[in-house]
Design an enzyme around this catalytic site. Structure first.
Site, PDB file in Angstrom:
ATOM      1  N   ARG A 162       0.772  -1.048  -0.034  1.00  0.00           N
ATOM      2  CA  ARG A 162       0.103   0.190   0.051  1.00  0.00           C
ATOM      3  C   ARG A 162       0.741   1.068   0.003  1.00  0.00           C
ATOM      4  O   ARG A 162       0.629   2.426   0.681  1.00  0.00           O
ATOM      5  CB  ARG A 162      -0.848  -0.111   1.373  1.00  0.00           C
ATOM      6  CG  ARG A 162      -1.809  -0.900   1.297  1.00  0.00           C
ATOM      7  CD  ARG A 162      -2.804  -0.865   0.060  1.00  0.00           C
ATOM      8  NE  ARG A 162      -4.220  -1.946   0.278  1.00  0.00           N
ATOM      9  CZ  ARG A 162      -3.982  -3.177  -0.455  1.00  0.00           C
ATOM     10  NH1 ARG A 162      -2.870  -3.603  -0.839  1.00  0.00           N
ATOM     11  NH2 ARG A 162      -5.051  -3.965   0.171  1.00  0.00           N
ATOM     12  N   SER A 238     -10.903  -0.447   2.682  1.00  0.00           N
ATOM     13  CA  SER A 238     -10.256  -0.475   4.195  1.00  0.00           C
ATOM     14  C   SER A 238      -9.859   0.567   4.665  1.00  0.00           C
ATOM     15  O   SER A 238      -9.275   1.406   4.054  1.00  0.00           O
ATOM     16  CB  SER A 238      -8.897  -1.572   3.906  1.00  0.00           C
ATOM     17  OG  SER A 238      -9.270  -2.838   3.528  1.00  0.00           O
ATOM     18  N   GLU A 333      -5.363   4.212   5.766  1.00  0.00           N
ATOM     19  CA  GLU A 333      -4.985   4.062   4.196  1.00  0.00           C
ATOM     20  C   GLU A 333      -5.250   5.093   3.459  1.00  0.00           C
ATOM     21  O   GLU A 333      -4.471   5.467   2.701  1.00  0.00           O
ATOM     22  CB  GLU A 333      -5.614   2.649   3.722  1.00  0.00           C
ATOM     23  CG  GLU A 333      -5.254   2.233   2.349  1.00  0.00           C
ATOM     24  CD  GLU A 333      -6.074   0.957   1.680  1.00  0.00           C
ATOM     25  OE1 GLU A 333      -5.834  -0.092   2.147  1.00  0.00           O
ATOM     26  OE2 GLU A 333      -6.781   1.391   0.923  1.00  0.00           O
TER      27      GLU A 333
HETATM   28  P1  FAD Z   1      -8.513   8.475  -5.787  1.00  0.00           P
HETATM   29  O1  FAD Z   1      -9.265   8.224  -4.562  1.00  0.00           O
HETATM   30  O2  FAD Z   1      -9.253   9.431  -6.596  1.00  0.00           O
HETATM   31  O3  FAD Z   1      -7.008   9.061  -5.358  1.00  0.00           O
HETATM   32  C1  FAD Z   1      -6.472   8.301  -4.438  1.00  0.00           C
HETATM   33  C2  FAD Z   1      -5.033   8.993  -4.005  1.00  0.00           C
HETATM   34  O4  FAD Z   1      -4.258   9.098  -5.402  1.00  0.00           O
HETATM   35  C3  FAD Z   1      -5.039  10.611  -3.815  1.00  0.00           C
HETATM   36  O5  FAD Z   1      -4.029  11.167  -3.146  1.00  0.00           O
HETATM   37  C4  FAD Z   1      -5.051  11.319  -5.237  1.00  0.00           C
HETATM   38  O6  FAD Z   1      -4.855  12.748  -5.214  1.00  0.00           O
HETATM   39  C5  FAD Z   1      -4.282  10.277  -5.978  1.00  0.00           C
HETATM   40  N1  FAD Z   1      -4.335  10.268  -7.354  1.00  0.00           N
HETATM   41  C6  FAD Z   1      -5.425  10.014  -7.958  1.00  0.00           C
HETATM   42  N2  FAD Z   1      -5.144   9.839  -9.299  1.00  0.00           N
HETATM   43  C7  FAD Z   1      -3.697  10.390  -9.624  1.00  0.00           C
HETATM   44  C8  FAD Z   1      -3.146  10.443 -10.766  1.00  0.00           C
HETATM   45  N3  FAD Z   1      -3.549  10.252 -12.044  1.00  0.00           N
HETATM   46  N4  FAD Z   1      -1.925  11.176 -10.464  1.00  0.00           N
HETATM   47  C9  FAD Z   1      -1.367  11.250  -9.231  1.00  0.00           C
HETATM   48  N5  FAD Z   1      -2.108  11.225  -8.265  1.00  0.00           N
HETATM   49  C10 FAD Z   1      -3.204  10.367  -8.326  1.00  0.00           C
HETATM   50  N6  FAD Z   1      -7.574  -0.780  -2.695  1.00  0.00           N
HETATM   51  C11 FAD Z   1      -6.603  -1.921  -2.851  1.00  0.00           C
HETATM   52  O7  FAD Z   1      -5.494  -1.678  -2.956  1.00  0.00           O
HETATM   53  N7  FAD Z   1      -7.162  -3.190  -2.778  1.00  0.00           N
HETATM   54  C12 FAD Z   1      -8.462  -3.383  -2.429  1.00  0.00           C
HETATM   55  O8  FAD Z   1      -9.011  -4.246  -2.523  1.00  0.00           O
HETATM   56  C13 FAD Z   1      -9.487  -2.433  -2.544  1.00  0.00           C
HETATM   57  N8  FAD Z   1     -10.686  -2.304  -2.238  1.00  0.00           N
HETATM   58  C14 FAD Z   1     -11.534  -1.417  -2.303  1.00  0.00           C
HETATM   59  C15 FAD Z   1     -12.959  -1.425  -2.246  1.00  0.00           C
HETATM   60  C16 FAD Z   1     -13.590  -0.434  -1.950  1.00  0.00           C
HETATM   61  C17 FAD Z   1     -15.100  -0.785  -1.786  1.00  0.00           C
HETATM   62  C18 FAD Z   1     -13.489   0.877  -2.031  1.00  0.00           C
HETATM   63  C19 FAD Z   1     -14.343   1.910  -1.925  1.00  0.00           C
HETATM   64  C20 FAD Z   1     -12.007   1.202  -2.023  1.00  0.00           C
HETATM   65  C21 FAD Z   1     -11.041  -0.012  -2.154  1.00  0.00           C
HETATM   66  N9  FAD Z   1      -9.522   0.312  -2.360  1.00  0.00           N
HETATM   67  C22 FAD Z   1      -8.735  -0.900  -2.597  1.00  0.00           C
HETATM   68  C23 FAD Z   1      -9.020   1.692  -2.390  1.00  0.00           C
HETATM   69  C24 FAD Z   1      -9.051   2.270  -3.694  1.00  0.00           C
HETATM   70  O9  FAD Z   1     -10.185   1.671  -4.704  1.00  0.00           O
HETATM   71  C25 FAD Z   1      -7.788   2.171  -4.567  1.00  0.00           C
HETATM   72  O10 FAD Z   1      -6.744   3.012  -3.706  1.00  0.00           O
HETATM   73  C26 FAD Z   1      -7.813   2.858  -5.809  1.00  0.00           C
HETATM   74  O11 FAD Z   1      -6.727   2.859  -6.530  1.00  0.00           O
HETATM   75  C27 FAD Z   1      -8.097   4.495  -5.829  1.00  0.00           C
HETATM   76  O12 FAD Z   1      -8.544   4.844  -7.175  1.00  0.00           O
HETATM   77  P2  FAD Z   1      -9.108   6.267  -7.398  1.00  0.00           P
HETATM   78  O13 FAD Z   1      -9.174   6.498  -8.739  1.00  0.00           O
HETATM   79  O14 FAD Z   1     -10.505   6.315  -6.585  1.00  0.00           O
HETATM   80  O15 FAD Z   1      -8.126   7.020  -6.575  1.00  0.00           O
HETATM   81  N1  EPU Z   2     -11.681 -10.348  10.059  1.00  0.00           N
HETATM   82  C1  EPU Z   2     -12.340 -10.477  11.149  1.00  0.00           C
HETATM   83  N2  EPU Z   2     -13.352  -9.418  11.343  1.00  0.00           N
HETATM   84  C2  EPU Z   2     -13.898  -8.271  10.412  1.00  0.00           C
HETATM   85  C3  EPU Z   2     -13.044  -8.413   9.148  1.00  0.00           C
HETATM   86  C4  EPU Z   2     -12.122  -9.371   9.197  1.00  0.00           C
HETATM   87  O1  EPU Z   2     -12.226 -11.453  11.910  1.00  0.00           O
HETATM   88  O2  EPU Z   2     -14.668  -7.497  10.689  1.00  0.00           O
HETATM   89  C5  EPU Z   2     -10.806 -11.442   9.548  1.00  0.00           C
HETATM   90  C6  EPU Z   2     -11.200 -12.104   8.658  1.00  0.00           C
HETATM   91  O3  EPU Z   2     -11.978 -13.113   8.870  1.00  0.00           O
HETATM   92  C7  EPU Z   2      -9.821 -12.802   7.988  1.00  0.00           C
HETATM   93  C8  EPU Z   2      -9.118 -11.578   8.124  1.00  0.00           C
HETATM   94  O4  EPU Z   2      -9.623 -10.575   9.155  1.00  0.00           O
HETATM   95  O5  EPU Z   2      -9.349 -13.767   8.576  1.00  0.00           O
HETATM   96  C9  EPU Z   2      -8.791 -10.730   6.938  1.00  0.00           C
HETATM   97  O6  EPU Z   2      -9.752 -10.238   6.215  1.00  0.00           O
HETATM   98  P1  EPU Z   2     -10.130 -10.156   4.656  1.00  0.00           P
HETATM   99  O7  EPU Z   2      -9.714 -11.178   4.007  1.00  0.00           O
HETATM  100  O8  EPU Z   2     -11.417  -9.499   4.378  1.00  0.00           O
HETATM  101  O9  EPU Z   2      -9.102  -9.100   4.292  1.00  0.00           O
HETATM  102  P2  EPU Z   2      -8.495  -7.817   5.000  1.00  0.00           P
HETATM  103  O10 EPU Z   2      -6.927  -8.122   5.445  1.00  0.00           O
HETATM  104  O11 EPU Z   2      -9.342  -7.254   6.013  1.00  0.00           O
HETATM  105  C10 EPU Z   2      -7.288  -6.912   2.907  1.00  0.00           C
HETATM  106  C11 EPU Z   2      -6.947  -5.693   1.969  1.00  0.00           C
HETATM  107  C12 EPU Z   2      -8.269  -5.343   1.272  1.00  0.00           C
HETATM  108  C13 EPU Z   2      -8.166  -6.698   0.206  1.00  0.00           C
HETATM  109  C14 EPU Z   2      -8.460  -7.946   0.940  1.00  0.00           C
HETATM  110  C15 EPU Z   2      -8.324  -9.099   0.185  1.00  0.00           C
HETATM  111  C16 EPU Z   2      -5.626  -4.057   3.418  1.00  0.00           C
HETATM  112  C17 EPU Z   2      -5.495  -3.001   4.354  1.00  0.00           C
HETATM  113  N3  EPU Z   2      -6.788  -4.572   3.081  1.00  0.00           N
HETATM  114  O12 EPU Z   2      -8.141  -6.808   3.718  1.00  0.00           O
HETATM  115  O13 EPU Z   2      -7.879  -4.166   0.291  1.00  0.00           O
HETATM  116  O14 EPU Z   2      -9.079  -6.548  -0.883  1.00  0.00           O
HETATM  117  O15 EPU Z   2      -7.418  -8.013   1.930  1.00  0.00           O
HETATM  118  O16 EPU Z   2      -7.117  -9.206  -0.253  1.00  0.00           O
HETATM  119  O17 EPU Z   2      -4.720  -4.438   3.018  1.00  0.00           O
HETATM  120  C18 EPU Z   2      -8.369  -1.950   0.553  1.00  0.00           C
HETATM  121  O18 EPU Z   2      -7.242  -1.648   0.387  1.00  0.00           O
HETATM  122  O19 EPU Z   2      -9.106  -0.795   0.724  1.00  0.00           O
HETATM  123  C19 EPU Z   2      -8.904  -3.089   0.427  1.00  0.00           C
HETATM  124  C20 EPU Z   2     -10.120  -3.536   0.486  1.00  0.00           C
END
Ligand code: FAD
Ligand code: EPU
Length: 338
Positions: A162, A238, A333
């Site tokens: 991240r 997250s 994050e």
């Molecule tokens: P924004 O929110 O618009 O921007 C994020 C940051 O990047 C800001 O600081 C912004 O200024 C900068 N930025 C954006 N575009 C540019 C650019 N072109 N050049 C320079 N800087 C820029 N993240 C994960 O890693 N794994 C996940 O599984 C994951 N799951 C998610 C699930 C949900 C439901 C949500 C809401 C978010 C999740 N995220 C996850 C976080 C997010 O989706 C990612 O960080 C994604 O890459 C953000 O994209 P965005 O276009 O919305 O960025």
């Molecule tokens: N857990 C609990 N209680 C909860 C939530 C999670 O006990 O309320 C336990 C789950 O049972 C599991 C463990 O925690 O054993 C991990 O949970 P999960 O698999 O949902 O993944 P996470 O660690 O919570 C991370 C990333 C996600 C990514 C998933 C899948 C980070 C900060 N988050 O979540 O990324 O999608 O793994 O790889 O690393 C994001 O960055 O926004 C994001 C959604």
């Protein structure tokens, strides 16, 4: 065209209402350069915007928000592998599904991550055992102070969990305009993540003949079962990173809490922050307009359309409680603006 005093509520997935002094949507490199020189003349700070799925607006932004709308996607398959050149304004999930539909493998574990291509390198997006840096080739970015285009290789980006150079040393200095990826021909499914193993077992799929499309379908199903859709329940995914601690701290916590969820990570251990927050009693709790998702305690939600202060107050209360109960520091994050 530069607009004045625009509410960013439709442009962030936490649905926080906050005004930006100036707003520009740019669709070409020239438009981006013009917007940057406007900001420079007026000495305005810049907020590059993709889909707004990883930001927290803590108040009005006194600068220029630039929505990066550069389009263009070239996918060149070569067996299971190939190359991808994607402009920053392309939708990340659409890119993933376009490769999967062409039989290419690699990106399937990253399906359904919201946001745009240009933001993906900022925090080196990752999910289900895979990170962007595993397929990253290079990117192109415009320097904010000069408008010049620069190329960054994988080592230039200093990717980590991240994290990248764009969150550290080069923070606020570049706007990413294009990302280039390479998928290898000798694709192997990556399904060690427990939730994926479990899903594949339940479906009765043969592990020796899995396809990228099957894995993408599994990832989409798992994500839909526990992550709220932002247009239904506003959230930023997250809210905290999973904290990495050393072996001594991990052993002490594990002895006190045998069901602690953690994964070996380099020389330390990555703790599941969701587990810590859940065990601290926060899962499903509501605090005025905001709350903690009932299925995933790592996800803060904003069903009552609260303001940035509501979200930060809740985040601080959770982090402080986890610190008291487990002695572990949680780091947010998403990026806070201003
Ligand atoms: P924004 O929110 O618009 O921007 C994020 C940051 O990047 C800001 O600081 C912004 O200024 C900068 N930025 C954006 N575009 C540019 C650019 N072109 N050049 C320079 N800087 C820029 N993240 C994960 O890693 N794994 C996940 O599984 C994951 N799951 C998610 C699930 C949900 C439901 C949500 C809401 C978010 C999740 N995220 C996850 C976080 C997010 O989706 C990612 O960080 C994604 O890459 C953000 O994209 P965005 O276009 O919305 O960025
Ligand atoms: N857990 C609990 N209680 C909860 C939530 C999670 O006990 O309320 C336990 C789950 O049972 C599991 C463990 O925690 O054993 C991990 O949970 P999960 O698999 O949902 O993944 P996470 O660690 O919570 C991370 C990333 C996600 C990514 C998933 C899948 C980070 C900060 N988050 O979540 O990324 O999608 O793994 O790889 O690393 C994001 O960055 O926004 C994001 C959604």
């Amino acid at each position: 065209m530069i607009e004045v005093n625009i509410d960013l509520q439709p442009h962030n997935t936490l649905a926080i209402s906050a005004n930006t002094a100036f707003f520009a949507r740019v669709e070409t490199l020239d438009e981006l350069r013009e917007a940057l020189s406007f900001a420079q003349q007026k000495r305005l700070p810049i907020l590059p915007l993709g889909g707004g799925s990883n930001i927290v607006l803590t108040g009005d932004f006194p600068g220029l928000a630039i929505q990066v709308g550069l389009r263009g996607l070239t996918i060149t398959p070569n067996g299971r592998g190939g190359t991808i050149e994607a402009a920053a304004g392309e939708e990340w999930h659409q890119l993933v599904m376009s490769t999967v539909e062409q039989g290419m493998g690699g990106l399937e574990n990253l399906a359904l991550i919201p946001g745009k291509v240009g933001a993906a390198p900022i925090q080196n997006i990752g999910a289900y055992g895979v990170e962007l840096c595993d397929f990253f080739c290079s990117l192109q970015a415009m320097e904010i102070s000069t408008g010049a285009l620069h190329n960054f290789s994988v080592s230039d980006c200093e990717f980590d969990y991240r994290d990248s150079v764009f969150k550290g040393r080069l923070r606020d200095q570049f706007i990413i305009t294009q990302v280039n990826l390479r998928l290898e021909q000798d694709w192997q499914p990556r399904v060690a993540y427990p939730a994926l193993q479990q899903f594949i077992g339940q479906q009765g799929w043969d592990c020796d003949s899995l396809t990228p499309a099957q894995i993408a379908a599994a990832v989409i199903d798992i994500r839909n079962s526990k992550l709220p859709l932002p247009d239904q329940i506003p959230n930023a995914g997250s809210f905290f990173k999973n904290p990495v601690v050393n072996a001594d701290i991990y052993q002490n916590l594990k002895s006190a809490h045998p069901d602690l969820v953690a994964y070996a990570s380099g020389e330390g251990w990555k703790l599941a922050a969701g587990w810590l927050i859940d065990r601290a009693g926060w899962r499903g709790r509501r605090q005025e307009a905001v709350g903690v998702h009932h299925q995933q305690a790592l996800v803060l939600v904003n069903p009552g359309r609260g303001c940035g202060d509501d979200v930060t107050r809740l985040a601080r209360a959770i982090a402080s409680d986890v610190q008291d109960k487990f002695g572990v520091t949680l780091e947010p994050e998403p990026r806070y603006y201003p």
